[in-house]
Design an enzyme around this catalytic site. Structure first.
Site, PDB file in Angstrom:
ATOM      1  CD1 TRP A 205      -2.652   1.649   0.435  1.00 15.18           C
ATOM      2  CD2 TRP A 205      -2.051   1.899   2.588  1.00 15.18           C
ATOM      3  NE1 TRP A 205      -3.381   2.691   0.958  1.00 15.18           N
ATOM      4  CE2 TRP A 205      -3.030   2.863   2.269  1.00 15.18           C
ATOM      5  CE3 TRP A 205      -1.535   1.856   3.880  1.00 15.18           C
ATOM      6  CZ2 TRP A 205      -3.490   3.787   3.209  1.00 15.18           C
ATOM      7  CZ3 TRP A 205      -1.985   2.761   4.820  1.00 15.18           C
ATOM      8  CH2 TRP A 205      -2.960   3.730   4.477  1.00 15.18           C
ATOM      9  CG  ASP A 286      -2.352  -2.678   7.240  1.00 16.26           C
ATOM     10  OD1 ASP A 286      -3.497  -2.624   7.731  1.00 16.26           O
ATOM     11  OD2 ASP A 286      -1.956  -1.890   6.356  1.00 16.26           O
ATOM     12  CE  LYS A 322     -10.030   0.074   2.870  1.00 14.61           C
ATOM     13  NZ  LYS A 322      -9.544   0.757   1.737  1.00 14.61           N
TER      14      LYS A 322
HETATM   15  N1  KET Z   1      -3.836  -0.659   5.111  1.00 18.41           N
HETATM   16  C1  KET Z   1      -4.056  -1.045   3.851  1.00 18.41           C
HETATM   17  C2  KET Z   1      -3.368  -2.246   3.337  1.00 18.41           C
HETATM   18  C3  KET Z   1      -4.924  -0.315   3.055  1.00 18.41           C
HETATM   19  O1  KET Z   1      -5.127  -0.724   1.813  1.00 18.41           O
HETATM   20  C4  KET Z   1      -5.566   0.836   3.563  1.00 18.41           C
HETATM   21  C5  KET Z   1      -6.447   1.642   2.708  1.00 18.41           C
HETATM   22  C6  KET Z   1      -5.311   1.179   4.897  1.00 18.41           C
HETATM   23  C7  KET Z   1      -4.448   0.406   5.637  1.00 18.41           C
HETATM   24  C8  KET Z   1      -5.917   2.351   5.575  1.00 18.41           C
HETATM   25  O2  KET Z   1      -7.272   2.451   5.565  1.00 18.41           O
HETATM   26  P1  KET Z   1      -8.057   3.364   6.610  1.00 18.41           P
HETATM   27  O3  KET Z   1      -9.077   4.042   5.796  1.00 18.41           O
HETATM   28  O4  KET Z   1      -7.081   4.327   7.229  1.00 18.41           O
HETATM   29  O5  KET Z   1      -8.595   2.439   7.616  1.00 18.41           O
HETATM   30  N2  KET Z   1      -6.444   1.550   1.444  1.00 18.41           N
HETATM   31  C9  KET Z   1      -7.321   2.195   0.489  1.00 18.41           C
HETATM   32  C10 KET Z   1      -7.670   3.616   0.764  1.00 18.41           C
HETATM   33  C11 KET Z   1      -6.501   4.539   0.920  1.00 18.41           C
HETATM   34  O6  KET Z   1      -5.538   4.486   0.153  1.00 18.41           O
HETATM   35  O7  KET Z   1      -6.566   5.349   1.861  1.00 18.41           O
HETATM   36  C12 KET Z   1      -6.749   2.009  -0.921  1.00 18.41           C
HETATM   37  O8  KET Z   1      -5.665   1.435  -1.064  1.00 18.41           O
HETATM   38  O9  KET Z   1      -7.431   2.378  -1.886  1.00 18.41           O
END
Ligand code: KET
Length: 476
Positions: A205, A286, A322
């Site tokens: 990510w 994660d 998610k």
């Molecule tokens: N870890 C991973 C692997 C991840 O893909 C995301 C979010 C997060 C943590 C953080 O998510 P949060 O909303 O802080 O709980 N990924 C998607 C959104 C982004 O980039 O913020 C994405 O990859 O599209």
């Protein structure tokens, strides 16, 4: 001015980029709308920013000498424009595109078959309960967040019967979604752990390296994905972790690896566990997609539970963005599994010192929703059903896209679309092909060729397949 709009956007207005767009978006006339309209008028009329930016030479308001000097040489005049975020910037570009066929497959956000964001039924029910409960107040939460939420979150990821929980060896703090949990964990390690190097998978990510670098850790990568096989580079992974210095921190995606959609098998996880424990490498999981990989919360937590079952220590960052669709509520948790209850409680005391100067304490609403759902047997069961339905819809999108490409005779082997796991397909399309698809087909995705399958629907699959077919045949 932009910031003043924000509270109005929260009431359902679309993001306005200009004053006129803003005014026209508030034309309906419910009581609430009338009040918001009045507020908007007030904000627009009173805005010194708007006035001083007026281009009209007949403007009767003459700026004071101080204000013109202010504009001539701002103390920020040297500031260069930063690039948009590689993931969230895709949505920014998408929003600017007037095309009716545009398709946003950038950010990992679930959409319904109708292409609409989804608020889960259980979330609506929980919110209703919360609103109806007049005893609820808006006091500050403690620094570590809602105690009940923390307990339930640890149980969700570690399992209800986890010995670590029963022995009080786990400390859990509510944080600002997955990102905030990773950041707090990173800062804690930078302050208190003896090894400052964290190994992250290649690729990972896009925010991981930034989060950990700014937390004060030094970031290195380990091999993870093999573009040739479009699968796991398991040998490379073992070699790289095998040559990492003893005690190094290792970031592991608990399931549904982002962006590749490639996860180790349970047997491979077991080998990774043995290697890491033999070298005293510290696992930092994660877990942003629990339930999205297989549709089962327990199955997706299996890798984490294997590392806890051996009695060793680890960190876990959880997100409900998610799996409960609580993206904007920013609700997550950091758990640190320790060897004893005494260590865990001292660790927690230090986590509070990380959090307090950062944001003081976390927000109450999202965590209350999660706690309401997790503690109620009926709501919990209904959640698992809704979650499974989301996972299944994504799986069916994989099949439909695969079939559509096969029907078009698109050159190449596209079986990875149905083999990969979770929200994303790592298509293998290069940045030139991606740029072409965006330009010619208004398909928005990250430049590494990742598409969010959750943003696709039966209606839009043909358009995406056309775009991929054209991209592949135009740029071999
Ligand atoms: N870890 C991973 C692997 C991840 O893909 C995301 C979010 C997060 C943590 C953080 O998510 P949060 O909303 O802080 O709980 N990924 C998607 C959104 C982004 O980039 O913020 C994405 O990859 O599209």
């Amino acid at each position: 001015m932009r910031q003043q709009f924000t509270s109005l956007e929260a009431h359902g207005f679309e993001s306005p980029t200009t004053q006129s767009a803003f005014s026209s978006s508030i034309s309906s006339s419910s009581a609430t709308d009338r009040r918001l309209k009045a507020l908007a008028r007030h904000l627009v009329d009173a805005s010194p920013v708007m006035d001083s930016h007026s281009q009209n030479p007949n403007d009767t308001v003459s700026p004071s000498p101080t204000s013109s000097a202010f504009h001539a040489d701002s103390v920020f005049a040297h500031i260069v424009r930063a690039p948009e975020d590689p993931i969230l910037g895709v949505t920014v570009a998408y929003n600017k595109d007037p095309s009716p066929v545009k398709l946003n497959l950038g950010v990992g956000a679930y959409r319904t078959e109708e292409g609409k964001p989804l608020v889960l039924n259980v979330v609506r029910q929980a919110e209703q309960q919360l609103v109806n409960d007049r005893s609820r107040v808006k006091e500050y939460l403690p620094i570590v967040g809602l105690a009940e939420y923390n307990k339930l979150s640890a149980k969700l990821i570690l399992g209800a019967d986890s010995p670590a929980i029963q022995e009080n060896r786990v400390t859990t703090v509510q944080c600002l979604s997955g990102t905030g949990s990773l950041r707090v964990g990173g800062e804690f390690l930078a302050r208190h752990y003896h090894q400052l190097t964290i190994y992250i998978p290649l690729p990972t990510w896009g925010n991981h390296p930034k989060v950990f670098t700014l937390a004060g850790l030094s970031v290195k990568t380990y091999r993870y994905y093999d573009p040739a096989t479009r699968g796991l580079d398991f040998q490379g992974l073992l070699e790289d972790l095998g040559s990492a210095p003893s005690g190094a921190i290792v970031l592991l995606h608990a399931c549904a690896h982002n962006p590749t959609g490639v996860d180790p098998t349970i047997q491979q996880w077991e080998q990774i566990r043995q290697l890491m424990r033999s070298k005293a490498l510290l696992p930092f999981f994660d877990s942003a997609y629990q339930g999205f990989a297989s549709g089962s919360l327990d199955a997706d937590a299996q890798p984490v539970r294997m590392f806890v079952a051996d009695g060793g220590e680890c960190l876990v960052a959880q997100s409900y963005a998610k799996n409960m669709g609580l993206y904007g509520e920013r609700v997550g948790a950091l758990s640190i599994v320790c060897k004893s209850a005494d260590v865990a409680s001292r660790v927690e005391s230090q986590l509070k010192l990380v959090i307090r100067p950062m944001y003081s304490s976390p927000p109450i609403h999202g965590a209350s929703i999660v706690a309401t759902i997790l503690k109620d047997r009926n709501l919990y069961t209904e959640w698992t059903i809704e979650l499974k339905a989301m996972a299944d819809r994504i799986i069916s999108m994989r099949q439909q896209l695969f079939d559509a490409l096969r029907a078009r005779g698109t050159p190449g082997d596209w079986s990875h679309i149905i083999k990969q796991i979770g929200m994303f397909t790592f298509t293998g399309l290069n940045s030139e092909q991606v740029a072409f698809m965006t330009r010619q087909y208004h398909v928005y995705m990250t430049s590494d060729g990742r598409i969010s399958m959750a943003g696709l629907s039966s209606r839009t699959v043909p358009h995406l397949a056309d775009a991929i077919h054209a991209a592949v045949t135009s740029f071999a």
